[in-house]
Design a protein around this motif. Sequence first.
Motif, PDB file in Angstrom:
ATOM      1  N   GLY A   8      35.161  14.131  48.911  1.00  0.00           N
ATOM      2  CA  GLY A   8      35.301  14.468  50.327  1.00  0.00           C
ATOM      3  C   GLY A   8      36.678  14.977  50.706  1.00  0.00           C
ATOM      4  O   GLY A   8      36.944  15.225  51.882  1.00  0.00           O
ATOM      5  N   THR A   9      37.562  15.106  49.721  1.00  0.00           N
ATOM      6  CA  THR A   9      38.918  15.582  50.005  1.00  0.00           C
ATOM      7  C   THR A   9      39.224  16.806  49.148  1.00  0.00           C
ATOM      8  O   THR A   9      38.503  17.129  48.213  1.00  0.00           O
ATOM      9  N   GLY A  10      40.302  17.444  49.456  1.00  0.00           N
ATOM     10  CA  GLY A  10      40.765  18.572  48.662  1.00  0.00           C
ATOM     11  C   GLY A  10      39.941  19.827  48.884  1.00  0.00           C
ATOM     12  O   GLY A  10      39.019  19.867  49.705  1.00  0.00           O
ATOM     13  N   HIS A  11      40.309  20.850  48.147  1.00  0.00           N
ATOM     14  CA  HIS A  11      39.721  22.167  48.339  1.00  0.00           C
ATOM     15  C   HIS A  11      39.421  22.800  46.983  1.00  0.00           C
ATOM     16  O   HIS A  11      40.210  22.680  46.054  1.00  0.00           O
ATOM     17  N   VAL A  12      38.294  23.481  46.899  1.00  0.00           N
ATOM     18  CA  VAL A  12      37.951  24.252  45.708  1.00  0.00           C
ATOM     19  C   VAL A  12      38.283  25.716  45.996  1.00  0.00           C
ATOM     20  O   VAL A  12      37.880  26.260  47.027  1.00  0.00           O
ATOM     21  N   PHE A  13      39.018  26.330  45.072  1.00  0.00           N
ATOM     22  CA  PHE A  13      39.376  27.739  45.176  1.00  0.00           C
ATOM     23  C   PHE A  13      38.742  28.484  44.008  1.00  0.00           C
ATOM     24  O   PHE A  13      38.960  28.124  42.850  1.00  0.00           O
ATOM     25  N   VAL A  14      37.960  29.518  44.306  1.00  0.00           N
ATOM     26  CA  VAL A  14      37.286  30.339  43.298  1.00  0.00           C
ATOM     27  C   VAL A  14      37.995  31.685  43.234  1.00  0.00           C
ATOM     28  O   VAL A  14      38.238  32.309  44.268  1.00  0.00           O
ATOM     29  N   THR A  15      38.303  32.120  42.012  1.00  0.00           N
ATOM     30  CA  THR A  15      39.030  33.371  41.827  1.00  0.00           C
ATOM     31  C   THR A  15      38.392  34.211  40.732  1.00  0.00           C
ATOM     32  O   THR A  15      38.035  33.701  39.674  1.00  0.00           O
ATOM     33  N   ARG A  16      38.274  35.505  41.003  1.00  0.00           N
ATOM     34  CA  ARG A  16      37.877  36.487  39.979  1.00  0.00           C
ATOM     35  C   ARG A  16      39.145  37.231  39.605  1.00  0.00           C
ATOM     36  O   ARG A  16      39.829  37.795  40.459  1.00  0.00           O
ATOM     37  N   PHE A  17      39.459  37.240  38.322  1.00  0.00           N
ATOM     38  CA  PHE A  17      40.676  37.899  37.857  1.00  0.00           C
ATOM     39  C   PHE A  17      40.401  39.359  37.516  1.00  0.00           C
ATOM     40  O   PHE A  17      39.253  39.771  37.358  1.00  0.00           O
ATOM     41  N   ARG A  18      41.455  40.115  37.399  1.00  0.00           N
ATOM     42  CA  ARG A  18      41.335  41.556  37.121  1.00  0.00           C
ATOM     43  C   ARG A  18      40.599  41.848  35.822  1.00  0.00           C
ATOM     44  O   ARG A  18      39.962  42.889  35.685  1.00  0.00           O
ATOM     45  N   ASP A  19      40.679  40.942  34.864  1.00  0.00           N
ATOM     46  CA  ASP A  19      39.988  41.165  33.584  1.00  0.00           C
ATOM     47  C   ASP A  19      38.500  40.821  33.655  1.00  0.00           C
ATOM     48  O   ASP A  19      37.782  40.909  32.677  1.00  0.00           O
TER      49      ASP A  19
END
Length: 74
Positions: A8-19
């Motif tokens: 219930g805490t914190g944050h999920v960050f999703v990233t697509r990289f250039r490769d």
Amino acid sequence: MTNAPSPGTGHVFVTRFRDGSWSAIWQGEGAEAASHVDFDGTRDVVVAWAWAQPAATRRRFDDERNQYVPLEPE
């Protein structure tokens, strides 16, 4: 991997990289700022993992805006 943030805490960050690779991190905040869990995989697997985590929020990086925006359910 370190200890996961409390449910219930914190944050999920999703990233697509250039490769073309995909990654996500569930990161704590405040006293749990050092707590995090990393995950890598294909887009579908990373997004599914992001939704499976009991984080407070989920965000994805938007290349056009150059910032994180809410990760919308599909």
